[in-house]
Design an enzyme around this catalytic site. Structure first.
Site, PDB file in Angstrom:
ATOM      1  CB  SER A 147      -0.886  -0.004   1.259  1.00  0.00           C
ATOM      2  OG  SER A 147      -1.575   1.220   1.422  1.00  0.00           O
ATOM      3  CE1 TYR A 206      -4.272  -2.012   5.397  1.00  0.00           C
ATOM      4  CE2 TYR A 206      -3.372   0.128   4.768  1.00  0.00           C
ATOM      5  CZ  TYR A 206      -3.930  -1.094   4.420  1.00  0.00           C
ATOM      6  OH  TYR A 206      -4.134  -1.396   3.091  1.00  0.00           O
TER       7      TYR A 206
END
Length: 307
Positions: free
Chosen positions: A177, A190
């Site tokens: 990501s 995350y």
């Protein structure tokens, strides 16, 4: 004198190889690299029951691949399997798997080898996000983030990489990501798990290169947030430069990168520029840029979900 000659020789070799690599990159920037044929390849996709994983499965089904679909959601995964068969997959197999559980990954990996064959393209896509501030996030949710977003990559690589090395043929795909490159407000666990996934995939790439194993390719994907269930309610302060990505667009870019055997893919391209700025700007200017881009308020109204 001999050590100096040896150093000069090494430098000239390094310089020559670097120039060749740079020229190759420039050529393939102007002329798209030929795409490889994945018809008949055994492709395993984690998190295939919905979202990005399902779209990746359908895209590869149209290319004639053999699909091995893993997801903790049995119903959604079976549905993806049926859809993939309708889209032209040579064969498609659905396995219910909680990728956060090491023993389950190893058990199902052995089952896949017996029932389907050696996986030649591994796409670690499964992910979860809590969407909570660090001090408000329960320990068990943070641990789950690491188990799914990072540790699962360790277990799947351990399970499938040996056969790729033995065959000198394979492709490792890490769906990381942009949050694995730049810290984001409200996504501490995350971001940490995605930073870990990126670093792990890059390290294995380096390890294979050092061992002169050339038949196994690596693609590390760092997209901005995608309009899947994971990031419902997420907004961006600068949609022209950092848009919330449409899933179909992201999948098209990811599949193209895999077929062209690109090592890195950032979507949108502005992510590359942000990384450059991060490396050269004073920290205060970097924070001002983040504020301007809306990264501080990115998670307003966000509801964390499983991919």
């Amino acid at each position: 004198m001999a050590p100096k000659m040896d150093s000069a020789k090494k430098f000239l070799i390094f310089f020559g190889k670097s120039l060749f690599a740079l020229l190759e990159t420039l050529i393939f920037t102007l002329i798209p690299k030929p795409r490889k044929n994945v018809a008949g390849e055994i492709i395993l996709i984690t998190g295939a029951g919905s979202g990005l994983g399902r779209l990746l499965a359908l895209k590869f089904a149209r290319l004639g691949a053999v699909l091995v679909l893993w997801d903790v959601n049995e119903e959604g995964n079976e549905e993806t399997c049926w859809m993939a068969q309708d889209e032209g997959a040579t064969r498609a197999y659905a396995y219910t798997c909680d990728c956060s559980r090491k023993e389950e990954v190893y058990r199902l990996a052995d089952q896949v080898k017996k029932e389907v064959g050696d996986v030649s393209i591994l796409i670690n896509n499964a992910g979860i996000v809590t969407g909570r501030k660090f001090l408000n996030c329960p320990d068990e949710l943070m641990e789950k983030s690491f188990d799914v977003n990072f540790k699962a990559h360790l277990w799947t690589y351990k399970a499938f990489l040996p056969a790729m090395i033995a065959n000198d043929h394979g492709h490792l795909v890490c769906i990381s990501s942009s949050a694995g490159l730049i810290g984001v407000n409200g996504l501490a666990d995350y971001c940490a798990s995605k930073f870990a996934a990126f670093g792990f995939a890059e390290s294995i790439f380096m390890e294979l290169f050092a061992q002169k194993i050339t038949g196994i390719k690596t693609t590390i994907v760092c997209p901005f947030f995608i309009k899947t269930g994971m990031f419902e309610g997420c907004t961006t302060g600068c949609p022209s430069l950092l848009p919330i990505l449409e899933p179909e667009y992201a999948v098209r870019k990811i599949v193209d990168a895999i077929l062209q055997e690109k090592t890195y893919l950032c979507i949108p391209r502005f992510i590359y520029f942000m990384m450059f700025l991060k490396s050269i700007l004073p920290i205060k200017m970097g924070l001002l840029l983040a504020e301007y881009m809306g990264i501080f308020s990115l998670m307003n109204g966000f509801i964390g979900k499983k991919n």
